[in-house]
Design a protein around this motif. Structure first.
Motif, PDB file in Angstrom:
ATOM      1  N   THR A 250     -22.696  11.954  31.597  1.00  0.00           N
ATOM      2  CA  THR A 250     -23.689  12.740  30.873  1.00  0.00           C
ATOM      3  C   THR A 250     -23.045  13.997  30.313  1.00  0.00           C
ATOM      4  O   THR A 250     -22.224  14.643  30.971  1.00  0.00           O
ATOM      5  CB  THR A 250     -24.865  13.148  31.789  1.00  0.00           C
ATOM      6  OG1 THR A 250     -25.457  11.963  32.324  1.00  0.00           O
ATOM      7  CG2 THR A 250     -25.920  13.920  31.006  1.00  0.00           C
ATOM      8  N   LEU A 251     -23.421  14.329  29.085  1.00  0.00           N
ATOM      9  CA  LEU A 251     -22.902  15.503  28.407  1.00  0.00           C
ATOM     10  C   LEU A 251     -24.003  16.516  28.183  1.00  0.00           C
ATOM     11  O   LEU A 251     -25.146  16.153  27.894  1.00  0.00           O
ATOM     12  CB  LEU A 251     -22.299  15.122  27.052  1.00  0.00           C
ATOM     13  CG  LEU A 251     -20.977  14.360  27.069  1.00  0.00           C
ATOM     14  CD1 LEU A 251     -20.771  13.632  25.744  1.00  0.00           C
ATOM     15  CD2 LEU A 251     -19.826  15.318  27.333  1.00  0.00           C
ATOM     16  N   VAL A 252     -23.651  17.788  28.324  1.00  0.00           N
ATOM     17  CA  VAL A 252     -24.513  18.886  27.883  1.00  0.00           C
ATOM     18  C   VAL A 252     -23.870  19.470  26.629  1.00  0.00           C
ATOM     19  O   VAL A 252     -22.657  19.659  26.578  1.00  0.00           O
ATOM     20  CB  VAL A 252     -24.660  19.970  28.961  1.00  0.00           C
ATOM     21  CG1 VAL A 252     -25.487  21.146  28.440  1.00  0.00           C
ATOM     22  CG2 VAL A 252     -25.291  19.392  30.213  1.00  0.00           C
ATOM     23  N   TYR A 253     -24.686  19.758  25.621  1.00  0.00           N
ATOM     24  CA  TYR A 253     -24.155  20.297  24.377  1.00  0.00           C
ATOM     25  C   TYR A 253     -24.937  21.543  23.966  1.00  0.00           C
ATOM     26  O   TYR A 253     -26.075  21.769  24.375  1.00  0.00           O
ATOM     27  CB  TYR A 253     -24.240  19.255  23.250  1.00  0.00           C
ATOM     28  CG  TYR A 253     -25.656  18.969  22.801  1.00  0.00           C
ATOM     29  CD1 TYR A 253     -26.258  19.727  21.786  1.00  0.00           C
ATOM     30  CD2 TYR A 253     -26.404  17.958  23.393  1.00  0.00           C
ATOM     31  CE1 TYR A 253     -27.571  19.480  21.393  1.00  0.00           C
ATOM     32  CE2 TYR A 253     -27.709  17.713  23.004  1.00  0.00           C
ATOM     33  CZ  TYR A 253     -28.284  18.475  22.008  1.00  0.00           C
ATOM     34  OH  TYR A 253     -29.585  18.243  21.619  1.00  0.00           O
ATOM     35  N   VAL A 254     -24.314  22.379  23.138  1.00  0.00           N
ATOM     36  CA  VAL A 254     -24.973  23.488  22.457  1.00  0.00           C
ATOM     37  C   VAL A 254     -24.584  23.387  20.990  1.00  0.00           C
ATOM     38  O   VAL A 254     -23.416  23.166  20.669  1.00  0.00           O
ATOM     39  CB  VAL A 254     -24.537  24.863  23.017  1.00  0.00           C
ATOM     40  CG1 VAL A 254     -25.270  25.992  22.300  1.00  0.00           C
ATOM     41  CG2 VAL A 254     -24.785  24.940  24.521  1.00  0.00           C
ATOM     42  N   GLY A 255     -25.567  23.499  20.101  1.00  0.00           N
ATOM     43  CA  GLY A 255     -25.261  23.344  18.689  1.00  0.00           C
ATOM     44  C   GLY A 255     -26.386  23.811  17.788  1.00  0.00           C
ATOM     45  O   GLY A 255     -27.150  24.716  18.136  1.00  0.00           O
ATOM     46  N   MET A 256     -26.478  23.168  16.639  1.00  0.00           N
ATOM     47  CA  MET A 256     -27.503  23.491  15.651  1.00  0.00           C
ATOM     48  C   MET A 256     -28.265  22.227  15.285  1.00  0.00           C
ATOM     49  O   MET A 256     -27.739  21.117  15.330  1.00  0.00           O
ATOM     50  CB  MET A 256     -26.866  24.083  14.397  1.00  0.00           C
ATOM     51  CG  MET A 256     -26.101  25.375  14.623  1.00  0.00           C
ATOM     52  SD  MET A 256     -27.172  26.767  15.065  1.00  0.00           S
ATOM     53  CE  MET A 256     -28.059  27.012  13.519  1.00  0.00           C
ATOM     54  N   ALA A 257     -29.544  22.409  14.919  1.00  0.00           N
ATOM     55  CA  ALA A 257     -30.388  21.292  14.496  1.00  0.00           C
ATOM     56  C   ALA A 257     -31.384  21.794  13.465  1.00  0.00           C
ATOM     57  O   ALA A 257     -31.592  23.007  13.299  1.00  0.00           O
ATOM     58  CB  ALA A 257     -31.113  20.674  15.694  1.00  0.00           C
ATOM     59  N   THR A 258     -32.004  20.868  12.756  1.00  0.00           N
ATOM     60  CA  THR A 258     -33.059  21.203  11.804  1.00  0.00           C
ATOM     61  C   THR A 258     -34.350  20.528  12.230  1.00  0.00           C
ATOM     62  O   THR A 258     -34.342  19.480  12.887  1.00  0.00           O
ATOM     63  CB  THR A 258     -32.700  20.743  10.377  1.00  0.00           C
ATOM     64  OG1 THR A 258     -32.423  19.333  10.388  1.00  0.00           O
ATOM     65  CG2 THR A 258     -31.482  21.491   9.863  1.00  0.00           C
ATOM     66  N   ASP A 259     -35.463  21.137  11.860  1.00  0.00           N
ATOM     67  CA  ASP A 259     -36.795  20.586  12.141  1.00  0.00           C
ATOM     68  C   ASP A 259     -37.145  19.595  11.040  1.00  0.00           C
ATOM     69  O   ASP A 259     -37.355  19.981   9.893  1.00  0.00           O
ATOM     70  CB  ASP A 259     -37.819  21.714  12.207  1.00  0.00           C
ATOM     71  CG  ASP A 259     -39.160  21.251  12.755  1.00  0.00           C
ATOM     72  OD1 ASP A 259     -39.483  20.051  12.606  1.00  0.00           O
ATOM     73  OD2 ASP A 259     -39.891  22.082  13.319  1.00  0.00           O
ATOM     74  N   VAL A 267     -31.548  25.822  13.473  1.00  0.00           N
ATOM     75  CA  VAL A 267     -31.837  26.692  14.619  1.00  0.00           C
ATOM     76  C   VAL A 267     -30.917  26.309  15.776  1.00  0.00           C
ATOM     77  O   VAL A 267     -30.385  25.198  15.831  1.00  0.00           O
ATOM     78  CB  VAL A 267     -33.312  26.565  15.071  1.00  0.00           C
ATOM     79  CG1 VAL A 267     -34.247  27.070  13.995  1.00  0.00           C
ATOM     80  CG2 VAL A 267     -33.640  25.125  15.453  1.00  0.00           C
ATOM     81  N   SER A 268     -30.732  27.254  16.686  1.00  0.00           N
ATOM     82  CA  SER A 268     -29.926  26.991  17.871  1.00  0.00           C
ATOM     83  C   SER A 268     -30.629  26.003  18.784  1.00  0.00           C
ATOM     84  O   SER A 268     -31.838  26.111  19.010  1.00  0.00           O
ATOM     85  CB  SER A 268     -29.673  28.291  18.647  1.00  0.00           C
ATOM     86  OG  SER A 268     -28.960  29.214  17.868  1.00  0.00           O
ATOM     87  N   VAL A 269     -29.870  25.041  19.301  1.00  0.00           N
ATOM     88  CA  VAL A 269     -30.427  24.057  20.228  1.00  0.00           C
ATOM     89  C   VAL A 269     -29.419  23.781  21.340  1.00  0.00           C
ATOM     90  O   VAL A 269     -28.229  24.061  21.214  1.00  0.00           O
ATOM     91  CB  VAL A 269     -30.776  22.722  19.521  1.00  0.00           C
ATOM     92  CG1 VAL A 269     -31.876  22.906  18.498  1.00  0.00           C
ATOM     93  CG2 VAL A 269     -29.533  22.105  18.876  1.00  0.00           C
TER      94      VAL A 269
END
Length: 422
Positions: A250-259, A267-269
């Motif tokens: 399993t991976l945890v990530y931090v990044g960007m996404a759009t609605d 936005v930050s996700v």
């Protein structure tokens, strides 16, 4: 007459002494500090390496802000003479060991005050990770840097992102040219690459998707194509800038996404995903802009500092073991914009506050959220404080390492250490 003059001189001396004591007490009540003169290295080495610099010494001021009387802690230094060339950074390597980046990489024992081993690796944008059997180092390849005898070099290019797998003795076991692994995508940054704790897999994020590299077979498969499988809860992944394993699958990530419901701005996700592409989660942080390049892992904590232009003195964290979100507040709303640093095991977090000729480091206990130690590093040469420093905190020995000037060509790097009571 002689007796009269002697009495007058005695009274004057007494008055001056009382005045000086009063000033010292006022300063102690205001700052509660002790100043310790630091010698970054031997005087001969220091003068030879710093010709033309204003500074010849660096001061550390202990600012205890808990109102208690504490003994002056013994302050030591990392010995610069153990390394050749300008020090480009220091990185946590478990226990009281650090990896020092200079003309090559050095494995250094801060307890013994000596270099244990070295590896012929030279890269920029360096990221260092520990895993069960050793170390994983990834960075931007510098021209002819690297080890020509490594067992896996797939790229003919002299640049690009490379990864090195080293054992606990700091011997290179394998080299991976990430630039040569993908034919139709490219990797955005070195922070988006992570090794599993068992050392069998490496995950990395590209411009279009998330990938998994199997070290034994040397094969890559796609975990997620962002445009096809990267959607959950009306959010679509744009980038995965910071990755870490929780477990081996399993991976945890931090990044960007759009609605996707309103085609809004990115936005930050953060979230999780299995290495087979299943169970993707996306948590939106619209009211908190994460500086993805500054995300750090300490123990089971993933700390996510805010972007400096949105900083308000708060810190967002994720406990990756329980997948629960935590927050903490610093002593002032301005803290955090000049750097936030997590200790290797996640026991402490520190902030730095830059001034013209100094940087003040405040250390917080993660469990209580309380400030437990404050230290100010001063130098005559203000050039050292034009950039955010690098700070390492070693949980096992309650030691803090401050690295100044590592990215500034005009000065030699200064490394200062101090101890604190956790």
């Amino acid at each position: 007459m002689k007796t009269k003059w002697m009495c007058m001189i005695f009274m004057l001396a007494l008055a001056l002494n009382l005045s000086a004591c009063g000033n010292r007490q006022e300063n102690r009540n205001s700052f509660e500090n002790e100043t310790i003169k630091m010698e970054p290295q031997s005087e001969e080495d220091y003068l030879s390496e710093n010709t033309g610099n204003e500074s010849s010494d660096i001061n550390v001021i202990n600012l205890q802000d808990n109102g208690t009387d504490k003994k002056i802690m013994e302050v030591g230094t990392v010995k610069d003479a153990a390394f050749s060339g300008k020090v480009g950074g220091c990185y946590y390597a478990g226990g009281n060991r650090i990896i020092v980046e200079a003309d090559k990489l050095y494995l250094y024992d801060t307890g013994k005050g000596e270099t244990i081993a070295s590896a012929d690796i030279s890269m920029g944008d360096l990221c260092v990770q520990t895993y069960a059997d050793g170390y994983f180092v990834v960075g931007q390849r510098n021209g002819s840097g690297g080890n020509s005898n490594s067992s896996f070099a797939t790229s003919e290019s002299s640049s690009g992102i490379n990864g090195y797998i080293l054992n606990k003795d700091f011997a290179i076991q394998d080299t991976i040219s990430f630039s040569g692994l993908l034919s139709d995508d490219f990797i955005l940054q070195t922070t988006g690459i992570a090794i599993s704790q068992d050392g069998k897999q490496i995950a990395f994020g590209g411009f279009q998707g998330l990938y998994l590299y199997d070290i034994s077979s040397r094969k890559v498969h796609t975990i997620l194509n962002y445009s096809k499988e990267g959607t959950a809860d009306n959010m679509q992944i744009v980038t995965m800038d910071r990755l870490t394993f929780t477990g081996n699958n399993t991976l945890v990530y931090v990044g960007m996404a759009t609605d996707t419901s309103n085609s809004g701005d990115g936005v930050s996700v953060y979230g999780t995903v299995s290495t087979d592409g299943a169970n993707l989660t996306i948590t939106k942080k619209a009211d908190y802009k994460v500086d993805t390049e500054e995300v750090q892992k300490g123990g089971n904590l993933l700390i996510m500092p805010q972007s400096f232009d949105k900083n308000n003195g708060t810190l967002l964290m994720l406990d990756i073991a329980s997948n629960t979100e935590k927050t903490m507040s610093f002593s002032s709303r301005s803290e955090g914009k000049d750097g936030i640093y997590c200790s290797g095991q996640g026991k402490y977090v520190a902030t730095s506050i830059l001034e013209e000729n100094s940087v003040t480091i405040k250390i917080y206990d993660m469990a209580s959220g309380k400030s437990i130690h404050t230290e100010t590093v001063q130098d005559n040469n203000s050039t050292y404080f034009l950039r955010v420093p690098q700070i390492l905190i070693l949980d096992e020995t309650d030691t803090c390492i401050v690295v100044l000037g590592r990215g500034i060509d005009e000065v030699s790097t200064l490394i200062t250490t101090f101890d604190f009571e956790g």
